[in-house]
Scaffold this motif. Structure first.
Motif, PDB file in Angstrom:
ATOM      1  N   TRP A 647       0.839  -1.200   0.000  1.00 31.27           N
ATOM      2  CA  TRP A 647       0.000   0.000   0.000  1.00 31.27           C
ATOM      3  C   TRP A 647       0.875   1.250   0.000  1.00 31.27           C
ATOM      4  O   TRP A 647       0.613   2.205  -0.730  1.00 31.27           O
ATOM      5  CB  TRP A 647      -0.925  -0.013   1.216  1.00 31.27           C
ATOM      6  CG  TRP A 647      -1.885   1.141   1.225  1.00 31.27           C
ATOM      7  CD1 TRP A 647      -3.089   1.222   0.609  1.00 31.27           C
ATOM      8  CD2 TRP A 647      -1.677   2.402   1.884  1.00 31.27           C
ATOM      9  NE1 TRP A 647      -3.656   2.454   0.838  1.00 31.27           N
ATOM     10  CE2 TRP A 647      -2.822   3.205   1.613  1.00 31.27           C
ATOM     11  CE3 TRP A 647      -0.648   2.929   2.667  1.00 31.27           C
ATOM     12  CZ2 TRP A 647      -2.955   4.492   2.109  1.00 31.27           C
ATOM     13  CZ3 TRP A 647      -0.777   4.218   3.156  1.00 31.27           C
ATOM     14  CH2 TRP A 647      -1.925   4.991   2.883  1.00 31.27           C
ATOM     15  N   ILE A 648       1.923   1.248   0.817  1.00 29.70           N
ATOM     16  CA  ILE A 648       2.848   2.387   0.852  1.00 29.70           C
ATOM     17  C   ILE A 648       3.533   2.547  -0.500  1.00 29.70           C
ATOM     18  O   ILE A 648       3.690   3.666  -1.010  1.00 29.70           O
ATOM     19  CB  ILE A 648       3.894   2.194   1.967  1.00 29.70           C
ATOM     20  CG1 ILE A 648       3.229   2.303   3.343  1.00 29.70           C
ATOM     21  CG2 ILE A 648       5.023   3.217   1.843  1.00 29.70           C
ATOM     22  CD1 ILE A 648       4.153   1.943   4.490  1.00 29.70           C
ATOM     23  N   ALA A 649       3.928   1.414  -1.097  1.00 29.12           N
ATOM     24  CA  ALA A 649       4.639   1.474  -2.377  1.00 29.12           C
ATOM     25  C   ALA A 649       3.794   2.139  -3.462  1.00 29.12           C
ATOM     26  O   ALA A 649       4.325   2.851  -4.328  1.00 29.12           O
ATOM     27  CB  ALA A 649       5.040   0.070  -2.817  1.00 29.12           C
ATOM     28  N   LEU A 650       2.487   1.923  -3.399  1.00 24.50           N
ATOM     29  CA  LEU A 650       1.606   2.512  -4.406  1.00 24.50           C
ATOM     30  C   LEU A 650       1.367   4.004  -4.184  1.00 24.50           C
ATOM     31  O   LEU A 650       0.845   4.689  -5.061  1.00 24.50           O
ATOM     32  CB  LEU A 650       0.262   1.770  -4.414  1.00 24.50           C
ATOM     33  CG  LEU A 650       0.317   0.304  -4.858  1.00 24.50           C
ATOM     34  CD1 LEU A 650      -1.040  -0.354  -4.677  1.00 24.50           C
ATOM     35  CD2 LEU A 650       0.769   0.205  -6.306  1.00 24.50           C
ATOM     36  N   GLN A 651       1.731   4.510  -2.995  1.00 29.90           N
ATOM     37  CA  GLN A 651       1.471   5.917  -2.667  1.00 29.90           C
ATOM     38  C   GLN A 651       2.727   6.790  -2.727  1.00 29.90           C
ATOM     39  O   GLN A 651       2.662   7.968  -2.392  1.00 29.90           O
ATOM     40  CB  GLN A 651       0.884   6.024  -1.239  1.00 29.90           C
ATOM     41  CG  GLN A 651      -0.271   5.093  -0.940  1.00 29.90           C
ATOM     42  CD  GLN A 651      -1.464   5.336  -1.842  1.00 29.90           C
ATOM     43  OE1 GLN A 651      -1.812   6.487  -2.096  1.00 29.90           O
ATOM     44  NE2 GLN A 651      -2.082   4.274  -2.319  1.00 29.90           N
ATOM     45  N   VAL A 652       3.858   6.235  -3.132  1.00 26.63           N
ATOM     46  CA  VAL A 652       5.112   6.986  -3.065  1.00 26.63           C
ATOM     47  C   VAL A 652       5.064   8.193  -4.006  1.00 26.63           C
ATOM     48  O   VAL A 652       4.828   8.046  -5.204  1.00 26.63           O
ATOM     49  CB  VAL A 652       6.305   6.091  -3.443  1.00 26.63           C
ATOM     50  CG1 VAL A 652       7.586   6.906  -3.528  1.00 26.63           C
ATOM     51  CG2 VAL A 652       6.464   4.980  -2.417  1.00 26.63           C
ATOM     52  N   GLY A 866       8.053  -4.499  -4.551  1.00 24.15           N
ATOM     53  CA  GLY A 866       7.121  -3.674  -3.793  1.00 24.15           C
ATOM     54  C   GLY A 866       7.633  -3.375  -2.394  1.00 24.15           C
ATOM     55  O   GLY A 866       7.574  -2.232  -1.921  1.00 24.15           O
ATOM     56  N   TRP A 867       8.142  -4.398  -1.713  1.00 27.33           N
ATOM     57  CA  TRP A 867       8.692  -4.184  -0.365  1.00 27.33           C
ATOM     58  C   TRP A 867       9.854  -3.186  -0.413  1.00 27.33           C
ATOM     59  O   TRP A 867       9.926  -2.270   0.398  1.00 27.33           O
ATOM     60  CB  TRP A 867       9.202  -5.497   0.218  1.00 27.33           C
ATOM     61  CG  TRP A 867       8.178  -6.577   0.373  1.00 27.33           C
ATOM     62  CD1 TRP A 867       6.824  -6.452   0.380  1.00 27.33           C
ATOM     63  CD2 TRP A 867       8.445  -7.980   0.520  1.00 27.33           C
ATOM     64  NE1 TRP A 867       6.219  -7.674   0.527  1.00 27.33           N
ATOM     65  CE2 TRP A 867       7.190  -8.639   0.625  1.00 27.33           C
ATOM     66  CE3 TRP A 867       9.599  -8.746   0.576  1.00 27.33           C
ATOM     67  CZ2 TRP A 867       7.083 -10.011   0.786  1.00 27.33           C
ATOM     68  CZ3 TRP A 867       9.499 -10.117   0.737  1.00 27.33           C
ATOM     69  CH2 TRP A 867       8.252 -10.743   0.847  1.00 27.33           C
ATOM     70  N   TYR A 873      11.313   4.442   0.134  1.00 25.46           N
ATOM     71  CA  TYR A 873      10.585   5.693   0.390  1.00 25.46           C
ATOM     72  C   TYR A 873      10.642   6.054   1.872  1.00 25.46           C
ATOM     73  O   TYR A 873      10.920   7.209   2.228  1.00 25.46           O
ATOM     74  CB  TYR A 873       9.134   5.526  -0.056  1.00 25.46           C
ATOM     75  CG  TYR A 873       8.199   6.578   0.488  1.00 25.46           C
ATOM     76  CD1 TYR A 873       8.322   7.910   0.095  1.00 25.46           C
ATOM     77  CD2 TYR A 873       7.199   6.246   1.392  1.00 25.46           C
ATOM     78  CE1 TYR A 873       7.469   8.876   0.595  1.00 25.46           C
ATOM     79  CE2 TYR A 873       6.345   7.204   1.897  1.00 25.46           C
ATOM     80  CZ  TYR A 873       6.481   8.524   1.494  1.00 25.46           C
ATOM     81  OH  TYR A 873       5.638   9.478   1.994  1.00 25.46           O
ATOM     82  N   LEU A 874      10.400   5.083   2.745  1.00 25.96           N
ATOM     83  CA  LEU A 874      10.379   5.369   4.188  1.00 25.96           C
ATOM     84  C   LEU A 874      11.748   5.817   4.693  1.00 25.96           C
ATOM     85  O   LEU A 874      11.845   6.692   5.562  1.00 25.96           O
ATOM     86  CB  LEU A 874       9.921   4.120   4.949  1.00 25.96           C
ATOM     87  CG  LEU A 874       8.460   3.703   4.722  1.00 25.96           C
ATOM     88  CD1 LEU A 874       8.179   2.372   5.409  1.00 25.96           C
ATOM     89  CD2 LEU A 874       7.503   4.771   5.222  1.00 25.96           C
TER      90      LEU A 874
END
Length: 1017
Positions: A647-652, A866-867, A873-874
């Motif tokens: 989910w985070i990967a799709l929002q970067v 994805g991971w 990003y984080l």
């Protein structure tokens, strides 16, 4: 030679087994071949710098921004020939004496510095004003020349005649009167009025005009004059001034009679008002009157016309005719006026349109614009980048000039803009490469040494890698010479790739060689088995890596395409060298490569290794058995844990600003910040709009009203769009009012000249295409600027649809270029992911003879990607604030699809090998993980380390690529290959081999491990 352990029907034997046997027989052949090729390549590497160029901003072919740039190059050739940089001078009262002197001295120094080999020109507030002044001087000289032309009676002749008519009689009278008064000092001065009048009248003869002037001036019973109410005779010392006033008062009403014709009246009034008894025939006085007349006609300042006329006067009848100075003479004269004067003393006021281009609203920042004749990526025949050298030289010149012109150190400067930023990028990448390459080699040697616990083993692997590195650079030279020049970042990536995958391939072969020795094979037989089984995995892995990098080569995005071509050649060289040189050295050195673990030491190590494998006491055996017991739980746990990361990967959020990838602290990057502070966030990279009309805007001296009205409306629409700071246009607040254009044919010469010069800077050589510069209120390469582009395209499109006279429009510049690059990259990424995925599936299908396993392998790699993207990003963006450029996910996807499949191949080919040897599906998976887990993890650490070292550099793009790829590789090896893939295999069992005649081999008890004799030292 024995074939123990190679089942009948094994497809791994084939060509790789034959290759292994050939190398055992002729170990020197491949070594001599590759060394000879290395020696042939070395002399050409000095030309590497001749094939590199900055490609980050290369426009996608056929894109709107590329078409716009092509039109700019075609229609505005003087504005787009080469690269440019911006010098920003800052300080209090930047246009004061210190700032003016410094800016002029900087421009002079740059213009005369022969070491700036590609100098194209320099523009400052003062050079632009000087050009404006020179243009008006040329106009003034044309006006003077026209006024002096004899065809219709020259202005000077008419002026002289009129002056003689109006002022000669009063002057003659005053002279007679003064002579009489002086000769008779004891007599009343007024008593000599009549005698002086009669003497003057007699001297004038029968000419009616002069007599009428004299009579009116002298006066009679019905009018005032010198003899009546003028009172001139009462104060002889003030007679001249009084006579002048009397002449103007008495002759004014007679002008229509004395000088008939409406066209002659302005001249007569000017002569009467500006000249006098005492100077009517003086050339300077008559020149001043002529200047006033021409100024009124042209709206040029009369003082400027007079100054110019006096500067270039030549002998002749009054007023003297000015000479026709050459353009260079005129340029030197106007330049001297500007340099030696100040705005308060300049002969013409500076237009606001010029000032606003170079000076910020607070008067604390001023621009000096430097252009070069070549693009910033240009390299000469010697391999040097002269523009980058020029940028460095400009810094030297500016620093030296400010040291001498600003002793109080009140000014600061920065050089930024395209050329300076590109030079920064080149220098940073070169510095990174100088650190990254040796650091990578050292780290990989240490890791390899620790894994094998043998100091000679890294020398074996890096002997082949040294050849691969040099030949890889030779591949760069081939691509750059025969296909396209490459971006310098390709060199860094190529080195990292070769070191990473080359070390992996080498240690897989060496590790398999050691495994075969442990299993009891003779050294040469162990080499053959290593090439047979590990060689097949290496070749398959290399093929997939080449497939992935070739996908980049066909991406259509210049930078990615160059990376792809270079990397695919490098991988090919690395695979071939790994499959030939490494086995050849193993044949020549034998077990001595594991020194000091030879002889008795090797026997003890072998016994321990056998015991741990037999008893399954290694971490990877335990992990495999644990996964075997609860495969569905492992699958569920991993997949559930994946949800938040995916989910985070799709929002970067992605960065669109390439220059944000450069570190702060350099002159160019800090200058970019200062430029935004002084001139607005979008000033550095504005949008460029080309609007083409069906007809020329100007035909002769007549403007096309519809086109100019359209421009005015369109400019207002764009300027009032939210997010737009300003619009540079020939019509409107930054240009000229619409009314001025509509009255172009009737306005005086000077404003018409100004309009002509203004239009020339906005209209192309076709006369129909208008350039509009749109400055966004946000940074020009930012996401908000890209969003603004969409709004502007919609507005211009709607306008064009209702105005058929507008035949076309194109957007270029900052945001459009970035948007087109991002769109091309996104489209290319989708296609490449699809193509690479299909290609990998087909390769695995051919190798593993299963349609389920390839799908599973690609899907699990997708999870790793994805991971890794979410973690990148984080860590980089959220924690450290580094912007993630939109190239990063593309490179991550393609590289990990190509590299991550390596570990799938190493694991799954070993599963198939174990199955071919007769193990059950479950045991095949357990033994494959147990036997390859250590080497896969070691290979992953090596590859990840190679890429992670990129993160130590200063270039954020390579830092992000290095971190993301390293993270994905580690996750793929440690989690996916150790737990996720075995869980899938355990869950599906022999069904994973479905579709091709069932599982390879048949369930049987695996043969017992042999007993290994100790290798000799």
């Amino acid at each position: 030679m024995s074939s123990q352990g190679r089942p009948h029907g094994s497809r791994g034997a084939g060509i790789f087994s034959a290759l292994g046997r050939w190398i055992v027989r002729h170990p020197w052949y491949p070594i001599v071949f590759w060394v000879a090729l290395l020696i042939l390549t070395l002399p050409f590497l000095g030309r590497l710098s001749t094939v590199t160029t900055n490609s980050a901003g290369s426009l996608p072919p056929g894109s709107q921004s590329a078409l716009a740039q092509a039109e700019l190059d075609r229609l505005f050739p003087n504005e787009s020939a080469g690269s440019s940089s911006v010098i920003l001078l800052t300080g209090p009262n930047i246009t004061g004496p210190v700032g003016q002197g410094s800016a002029i001295a900087v421009a002079t120094a740059l213009s005369h510095d022969a070491q700036i080999t590609n100098f194209g020109g320099v523009r400052t507030l003062y050079t632009s004003y000087q050009s404006y002044l020179q243009g008006n001087a040329e106009l003034a000289l044309r006006l003077i020349g026209g006024a002096l032309a004899p065809a219709n009676g020259s202005l000077t002749a008419r002026l002289n005649q009129t002056a003689e008519l109006l002022w000669a009689p009063p002057s003659a009278f005053v002279a007679e009167w003064e002579a009489l008064v002086a000769a008779h000092p004891n007599t009343s001065a007024a008593s000599w009025n009549g005698p002086a009048y009669q003497a003057t009248r007699s001297a004038l003869g029968p000419s009616a005009g002069p007599l009428a002037v004299l009579s009116a001036f002298y006066g009679n019973s019905s009018s005032s004059g010198f003899n009546r109410t003028g009172g001139c005779a009462t104060v002889p010392a003030a007679v001249l001034g009084c006579a002048d006033q009397t002449a103007r008062a008495t002759l004014g009403p007679l002008l229509p009679t004395l000088v008939p014709g409406a066209a002659s009246q302005p001249l007569a009034q000017a002569v009467l008002g500006a000249l006098a008894v005492e100077n009517y025939s003086a050339p300077s006085a008559q020149r001043a009157v002529a200047s006033d007349i021409l100024g009124a006609q042209s709206l040029l300042p009369p003082s400027f016309i007079d100054l110019l006329w006096g500067q270039f006067a030549s002998p002749g009848a009054p007023p003297p005719t000015p000479s026709n100075p050459s353009p260079s003479t005129l340029a030197n004269w106007t330049s001297s006026l500007v340099s030696n004067g100040t705005p308060s003393t300049w002969p013409m006021p500076m237009p606001s349109t010029i000032r606003s281009q170079f000076v910020d609203p607070t008067n604390t920042g001023m621009l000096v614009l430097v252009s070069f004749t070549e693009p910033s990526g240009f390299t000469d025949s010697a391999g040097h980048n002269p523009v980058f050298l020029d940028v460095l030289r400009v810094n030297v010149d500016v620093g030296r000039v400010l040291a001498s012109t600003d002793p109080g150190h009140t000014l600061s400067y920065w050089q930024t803009g395209g050329a300076a930023l590109d030079q920064d990028e080149s220098a940073i990448i070169s510095a990174d490469l100088a650190i990254v390459l040796p650091l990578t080699i050292v780290v990989l040697i240490l890791i390899t040494m620790l894994y094998f616990r043998a100091p000679l083993t890294p020398m074996l692997t890096f002997g082949g890698l040294a050849i691969a590195l040099v030949l890889g650079l030779g591949g760069v030279l081939l691509v750059g010479t025969f296909i396209t020049k490459v971006d310098p970042t390709a060199l860094t990536l190529e080195n990292t790739f070769v070191l990473g995958v080359g070390t992996d391939y080498s240690i897989f072969l060496v590790a398999r060689y050691r495994e075969e020795l442990v299993a009891g094979r003779a050294p040469n037989e162990a080499v053959v088995e290593s090439v047979t089984w590990a060689g097949q995995s290496v070749a398959t892995s290399g093929a997939t890596a080449i497939l992935a990098t070739l996908a980049l080569a066909f991406s259509g995005v210049a930078l990615l395409s160059q990376w792809g071509m270079v990397l695919s050649l490098a991988v090919l060289m690395t695979v071939l060298i790994s499959l030939t040189v490494v086995p050849a050295i193993l044949v020549l050195l034998g077990p001595r490569v594991f020194w000091p673990y030879t002889g008795a030491r090797f026997e003890r190590q072998t016994a321990e290794a056998r015991s741990r494998i037999r008893d399954e006491r290694t971490y990877f055996f335990r992990a495999a058995r644990a996964t075997q017991r609860r495969p569905k739980s492992v699958l569920a746990l991993i997949l559930v844990a994946s949800i938040p990361l995916l989910w985070i990967a799709l929002q970067v959020p992605l960065s669109f600003d390439f220059y944000q990838q450069l570190p702060s602290g350099t002159v160019a990057t800090d200058g970019l910040t200062q430029l935004s502070d002084h001139f607005g966030a979008g000033a550095a990279f504005p949008l460029e709009l080309l609007v083409t009309f069906g007809a020329p805007l100007l035909v002769g001296n007549v403007t096309n009203a519809q086109e100019f009205s359209d421009l005015g409306t369109l400019t207002t629409t764009l300027a009032t769009t939210a997010g737009v700071a300003s619009v540079g246009s020939p019509v409107g607040s930054t240009g000229a009012p619409l009314g001025a254009w509509l009255n172009y044919s009737t306005i005086p010469a000077a404003p018409r000249l100004q309009l002509t010069g203004l239009l020339a800077s906005f209209v192309g050589t076709d006369g129909r295409t208008v350039f509009l510069g749109i400055v966004p209120s946000s940074p020009g390469l930012s996401l908000p600027a890209v969003h603004l582009l969409g709004q502007l395209e919609s507005e211009v499109g709607a306008f064009a649809s209702t105005h058929p006279e507008l035949s076309g429009y194109l957007f270029g510049g900052g945001a459009p270029t970035t948007h087109d690059l991002q769109q091309s990259t996104a489209l290319a990424t989708e296609r490449m992911i699809l193509a690479v995925s299909i290609g990998l599936i087909l390769v695995l299908l051919a190798v593993l003879r299963s349609w389920i396993i390839p799908l599973m392998a690609v899907a699990t790699i997708g999870l790793s990607i994805g991971w890794a993207w979410a973690i990148t990003y984080l860590v980089l963006n959220v924690t450290f604030g580094y912007p993630l450029f939109f190239y990063v996910p593309t490179v991550l996807f393609i590289l990990i699809l190509g590299l991550g499949i390596d570990y799938n191949i190493f694991l799954l080919t070993r599963v198939r090998e174990e199955r071919l040897k007769g193990r059950s599906a479950a045991d095949s998976a357990v033994h494959a993980v147990g036997r390859t887990g250590g080497i896969i993890s070691a290979a992953a650490v090596i590859l990840a380390s190679a890429f992670a070292i990129l993160a130590t550099g200063d270039f954020v793009l390579l830092r992000a690529i290095g971190f993301a790829v390293a993270t994905a590789v580690i996750l793929d090896a440690v989690v996916v290959r150790t737990y996720l893939v075995p869980a899938f295999l355990h869950t599906l069992g022999d069904r994973v081999w479905g579709g091709f005649g069932g599982a390879p081999g048949s369930p049987a008890t695996a043969s017992a491990e042999g007993t290994a004799p100790p290798p000799t030292s």
